[in-house]
Motif scaffolding. Structure first.
Motif, PDB file in Angstrom:
ATOM      1  N   UNK A 191      35.312  66.474  75.310  1.00  0.00           N
ATOM      2  CA  UNK A 191      35.246  65.856  73.991  1.00  0.00           C
ATOM      3  C   UNK A 191      35.343  66.949  72.942  1.00  0.00           C
ATOM      4  N   UNK A 192      36.094  66.696  71.899  1.00  0.00           N
ATOM      5  CA  UNK A 192      36.252  67.681  70.842  1.00  0.00           C
ATOM      6  C   UNK A 192      36.523  66.965  69.521  1.00  0.00           C
ATOM      7  N   UNK A 193      36.527  67.727  68.466  1.00  0.00           N
ATOM      8  CA  UNK A 193      36.792  67.135  67.152  1.00  0.00           C
ATOM      9  C   UNK A 193      37.672  68.074  66.357  1.00  0.00           C
ATOM     10  N   UNK A 205      26.907  66.583  65.433  1.00  0.00           N
ATOM     11  CA  UNK A 205      27.472  67.061  64.171  1.00  0.00           C
ATOM     12  C   UNK A 205      27.598  68.582  64.146  1.00  0.00           C
ATOM     13  N   UNK A 206      26.830  69.259  65.024  1.00  0.00           N
ATOM     14  CA  UNK A 206      26.918  70.717  65.112  1.00  0.00           C
ATOM     15  C   UNK A 206      27.858  71.176  66.206  1.00  0.00           C
ATOM     16  N   UNK A 207      28.497  70.206  66.880  1.00  0.00           N
ATOM     17  CA  UNK A 207      29.495  70.556  67.887  1.00  0.00           C
ATOM     18  C   UNK A 207      28.980  70.653  69.315  1.00  0.00           C
ATOM     19  N   UNK A 260      39.832  63.545  63.462  1.00  0.00           N
ATOM     20  CA  UNK A 260      39.399  62.651  64.526  1.00  0.00           C
ATOM     21  C   UNK A 260      38.568  63.354  65.615  1.00  0.00           C
ATOM     22  N   UNK A 261      38.065  62.524  66.506  1.00  0.00           N
ATOM     23  CA  UNK A 261      37.392  62.989  67.711  1.00  0.00           C
ATOM     24  C   UNK A 261      38.309  62.668  68.889  1.00  0.00           C
ATOM     25  N   UNK A 297      26.133  60.723  62.482  1.00  0.00           N
ATOM     26  CA  UNK A 297      25.518  61.925  63.037  1.00  0.00           C
ATOM     27  C   UNK A 297      26.341  62.370  64.243  1.00  0.00           C
ATOM     28  N   UNK A 298      26.162  61.707  65.363  1.00  0.00           N
ATOM     29  CA  UNK A 298      26.909  62.047  66.571  1.00  0.00           C
ATOM     30  C   UNK A 298      28.071  61.077  66.767  1.00  0.00           C
ATOM     31  N   UNK A 299      29.049  61.528  67.545  1.00  0.00           N
ATOM     32  CA  UNK A 299      30.148  60.680  67.988  1.00  0.00           C
ATOM     33  C   UNK A 299      30.161  60.658  69.508  1.00  0.00           C
ATOM     34  N   UNK A 300      30.616  59.542  70.057  1.00  0.00           N
ATOM     35  CA  UNK A 300      30.629  59.439  71.510  1.00  0.00           C
ATOM     36  C   UNK A 300      31.749  58.565  72.027  1.00  0.00           C
TER      37      UNK A 300
END
Length: 117
Positions: free
Chosen positions: A69-71, A53-55, A77-78, A32-35
């Motif tokens: 933080x970006x993707x 997941x929605x930015x 990648x993140x 779901x989320x990345x951190x």
């Protein structure tokens, strides 16, 4: 299972910049989320930045305005762009993936960031 691999750490002088990358592989549909989290010697691990997941992004007060933080286009990648680095930013930085119902379930191996004064 999800595998996370960080890269981009290193030694930099205060005021400098680094960009960390986190590449995910495996069952990435679980995520779901990345951190990004960090842990300095003798201190507890702290959450630095997250991206949903929605930015949508969120930051710890200590890094807001300096870190981004970006993707990539497809969420992988993140990245963590770190500017105006301070000695207090010295830590091992970990990428983590949040799985619904399981919290921060997957972790990378960590990458060392050292900021010299």
């Amino acid at each position: 299972q999800v595998q996370l691999v960080e890269s981009g750490g290193g030694l930099v002088q205060a005021g400098g910049s680094l960009r960390l990358s986190c590449a995910a592989s495996g069952s990435i549909f679980e995520i779901n989320d990345m951190g990004w989290h960090r842990q300095a010697p003798g201190k507890q691990r702290e959450l630095v930045a997250t991206i949903t997941s929605s930015g949508k992004t969120n930051y710890a007060d200590s890094v807001r305005g300096r870190f981004t933080i970006s993707e990539d286009t497809f969420g992988n990648p993140v990245y963590l762009q770190m500017n105006t680095l301070k000695p207090d930013d010295t830590a091992v930085y970990y990428c983590a993936a949040e799985v619904p119902g399981h919290g921060w379930h997957y972790w990378g191996q960590g990458t060392q960031v050292t900021v010299s004064s």
